[in-house]
Design an enzyme around this catalytic site. Structure first.
Site, PDB file in Angstrom:
ATOM      1  N   PHE A 213      41.497  41.036  29.055  1.00 47.72           N
ATOM      2  CA  PHE A 213      42.535  40.019  29.259  1.00 47.72           C
ATOM      3  C   PHE A 213      41.887  38.651  29.102  1.00 47.72           C
ATOM      4  O   PHE A 213      41.067  38.253  29.933  1.00 47.72           O
ATOM      5  CB  PHE A 213      43.160  40.196  30.650  1.00 47.72           C
ATOM      6  CG  PHE A 213      43.308  41.657  30.966  1.00 47.72           C
ATOM      7  CD1 PHE A 213      44.072  42.467  30.130  1.00 47.72           C
ATOM      8  CD2 PHE A 213      42.622  42.238  32.017  1.00 47.72           C
ATOM      9  CE1 PHE A 213      44.153  43.825  30.346  1.00 47.72           C
ATOM     10  CE2 PHE A 213      42.704  43.595  32.239  1.00 47.72           C
ATOM     11  CZ  PHE A 213      43.467  44.384  31.419  1.00 47.72           C
ATOM     12  N   ASP A 215      41.279  35.360  29.597  1.00 49.46           N
ATOM     13  CA  ASP A 215      41.603  34.319  30.572  1.00 49.46           C
ATOM     14  C   ASP A 215      40.551  33.217  30.486  1.00 49.46           C
ATOM     15  O   ASP A 215      39.921  33.028  29.451  1.00 49.46           O
ATOM     16  CB  ASP A 215      41.669  34.932  31.982  1.00 49.46           C
ATOM     17  CG  ASP A 215      40.305  35.383  32.469  1.00 49.46           C
ATOM     18  OD1 ASP A 215      39.429  35.646  31.617  1.00 49.46           O
ATOM     19  OD2 ASP A 215      40.085  35.449  33.685  1.00 49.46           O
ATOM     20  N   ASP A 283      36.516  44.769  31.700  1.00 45.57           N
ATOM     21  CA  ASP A 283      37.160  43.523  32.121  1.00 45.57           C
ATOM     22  C   ASP A 283      37.012  43.325  33.625  1.00 45.57           C
ATOM     23  O   ASP A 283      36.640  42.248  34.085  1.00 45.57           O
ATOM     24  CB  ASP A 283      38.652  43.536  31.747  1.00 45.57           C
ATOM     25  CG  ASP A 283      39.336  42.256  32.192  1.00 45.57           C
ATOM     26  OD1 ASP A 283      39.370  41.297  31.412  1.00 45.57           O
ATOM     27  OD2 ASP A 283      39.803  42.209  33.351  1.00 45.57           O
TER      28      ASP A 283
HETATM   29  N1  56B Z   1      40.357  38.968  32.685  1.00 47.53           N
HETATM   30  C1  56B Z   1      40.946  38.974  33.852  1.00 47.53           C
HETATM   31  N2  56B Z   1      41.505  37.852  34.325  1.00 47.53           N
HETATM   32  C2  56B Z   1      42.107  37.890  35.522  1.00 47.53           C
HETATM   33  C3  56B Z   1      42.151  39.024  36.309  1.00 47.53           C
HETATM   34  C4  56B Z   1      42.847  38.687  37.472  1.00 47.53           C
HETATM   35  C5  56B Z   1      43.149  39.537  38.660  1.00 47.53           C
HETATM   36  N3  56B Z   1      43.167  40.916  38.407  1.00 47.53           N
HETATM   37  C6  56B Z   1      43.299  41.806  39.507  1.00 47.53           C
HETATM   38  C7  56B Z   1      42.961  43.153  39.081  1.00 47.53           C
HETATM   39  C8  56B Z   1      42.054  43.715  39.914  1.00 47.53           C
HETATM   40  C9  56B Z   1      41.618  42.820  40.919  1.00 47.53           C
HETATM   41  O1  56B Z   1      41.917  43.267  42.179  1.00 47.53           O
HETATM   42  C10 56B Z   1      42.384  41.531  40.648  1.00 47.53           C
HETATM   43  O2  56B Z   1      43.196  41.271  41.747  1.00 47.53           O
HETATM   44  C11 56B Z   1      43.185  37.343  37.363  1.00 47.53           C
HETATM   45  N4  56B Z   1      42.721  36.887  36.193  1.00 47.53           N
HETATM   46  C12 56B Z   1      42.708  35.527  35.684  1.00 47.53           C
HETATM   47  O3  56B Z   1      41.586  34.861  36.273  1.00 47.53           O
HETATM   48  C13 56B Z   1      41.868  33.463  36.388  1.00 47.53           C
HETATM   49  C14 56B Z   1      41.890  33.096  37.838  1.00 47.53           C
HETATM   50  O4  56B Z   1      40.699  32.605  38.261  1.00 47.53           O
HETATM   51  P1  56B Z   1      40.629  31.705  39.605  1.00 47.53           P
HETATM   52  O5  56B Z   1      41.269  30.376  39.276  1.00 47.53           O
HETATM   53  O6  56B Z   1      39.145  31.637  39.876  1.00 47.53           O
HETATM   54  O7  56B Z   1      41.378  32.459  40.647  1.00 47.53           O
HETATM   55  C15 56B Z   1      43.269  33.269  35.793  1.00 47.53           C
HETATM   56  O8  56B Z   1      43.191  33.006  34.422  1.00 47.53           O
HETATM   57  C16 56B Z   1      43.874  34.630  36.047  1.00 47.53           C
HETATM   58  O9  56B Z   1      44.991  34.851  35.209  1.00 47.53           O
HETATM   59  C17 56B Z   1      41.532  40.221  35.814  1.00 47.53           C
HETATM   60  O10 56B Z   1      41.509  41.286  36.412  1.00 47.53           O
HETATM   61  N5  56B Z   1      40.943  40.129  34.584  1.00 47.53           N
END
Ligand code: 56B
Length: 306
Positions: A213, A215, A283
């Site tokens: 994903f 991000d 990821d």
């Molecule tokens: N690649 C990727 N990006 C993810 C996530 C997740 C949450 N995934 C859930 C799945 C399992 C865990 O338990 C998590 O709860 C959020 N994000 C992204 O991160 C950024 C937030 O950063 P900060 O501002 O520091 O909170 C924002 O762009 C957000 O969209 C992920 O898994 N993979």
């Protein structure tokens, strides 16, 4: 998701601000060895889970709002997840389709117990309305019906979500061509898979088709690991917290090269260890380490997509 993978590879082939370093990938794969770091999906204990349809509703709403936390230095993803969880524990109807269509900015803030306007708050509210409205129109108000309609296919789920909810159509143009990321739609499939541990609403026969994903945490983490290299111009922009415009070549390259690099890494791990690995697992490993590393500097793009 073939279109995500194919367009990421195409961008990576033309990329000039961001370079995928194959030696860097080799090093990371060597250091991982036979043991792919396995991270528990809810390693932070922040998510709502009751094993049933309300969890699916929670995850769709969560991923409708899962973007751009950085403009408020004190806000992060955990506040969104734990805020929605607490709200649901307090009142099981807060995410009902009819209520989703009516939230105002101040009401959303109140729901999440956030004391000031959220970044891109108007957009967040608009996207909530879109989810409520379309769920009511096509799925009897229930995200679980949407998931049921996809025949345990993550690819079908991503196609369905992106075709029904315009806010999930995360794509861009690069050198005249359309490139696809579908970050929040894919993460919805991955969240179902993780929360339900591959069973029930989280059972997908094609979960391996999901990419990472794209991000703002994963590219920063890949750069820290030596997998991505930035041009000096891009490096100084990110280093000084300068904003990178949505749709700019730099932004598209950051996201596409991240997807492409992890796909290469995944193939290499398979070849070296003889065991297949999911991009979803890679990821979660990269993201979990990234968010726990306070010194990590990430790119800043105002966007509803991530
Ligand atoms: N690649 C990727 N990006 C993810 C996530 C997740 C949450 N995934 C859930 C799945 C399992 C865990 O338990 C998590 O709860 C959020 N994000 C992204 O991160 C950024 C937030 O950063 P900060 O501002 O520091 O909170 C924002 O762009 C957000 O969209 C992920 O898994 N993979």
């Amino acid at each position: 998701m073939d279109e995500v993978r194919a367009s990421a590879a195409w961008v990576a082939g033309l990329s000039s601000h961001v370079i995928v370093d194959s030696a860097g990938i080799e090093k990371v794969v060597e250091s991982i060895g036979e043991k792919i770091p396995q991270i528990e999906w809810d390693f932070e204990g922040i998510h709502y889970f009751d094993g049933g349809p309300l969890t699916v509703q929670y995850l769709l709403v969560l991923d409708a709002l899962n973007f751009c936390f950085w403009p408020d230095e004190e806000l992060d993803y955990d506040h969104l997840a734990s805020g929605l969880k607490a709200a649901l524990h307090n009142d099981k109807s807060v995410l009902d389709a009819d209520r989703l269509q009516k939230y105002t900015g101040p009401e959303l803030r109140e729901l999440l117990k956030w004391p000031r306007p959220l970044p891109l708050e108007e957009e967040r509210v608009r996207l909530l309305h879109e989810v409520g409205c379309e769920l009511e129109k096509s799925y009897g108000g229930k995200a679980s019906n949407l998931v049921d309609s996809c025949g345990k296919s993550a690819a079908k789920l991503v196609a369905t979500v992106t075709s029904h909810f315009p806010g999930f159509r995360d794509h861009s143009l690069y050198k005249g061509r359309q490139v696809f990321f579908y970050k929040r739609a894919q993460i919805f499939a991955a969240d179902l898979y993780g929360a339900f541990k591959g069973q029930s609403y989280g059972e997908f026969h094609d979960i391996s088709s999901v990419t990472i994903f794209a991000d703002y945490i994963v590219p920063a983490m890949l750069r820290q690991l030596g997998v991505l290299k930035y041009s000096s111009n891009l490096e100084s922009k990110i280093g000084s917290n300068g904003e990178i415009a949505s749709g700019s070549e730099e932004e598209v390259e950051l996201r596409a090269c991240s997807i492409y690099a992890v796909e290469i890494m995944r193939d290499l791990i398979h070849v070296k260890s003889g065991k297949p690995v999911l991009s979803v697992e890679l990821d979660l490993w990269l993201w979990a380490f990234g968010v726990q590393s306070p010194s990590l500097q990430h790119h800043r793009t105002l966007s509803i997509y991530y």
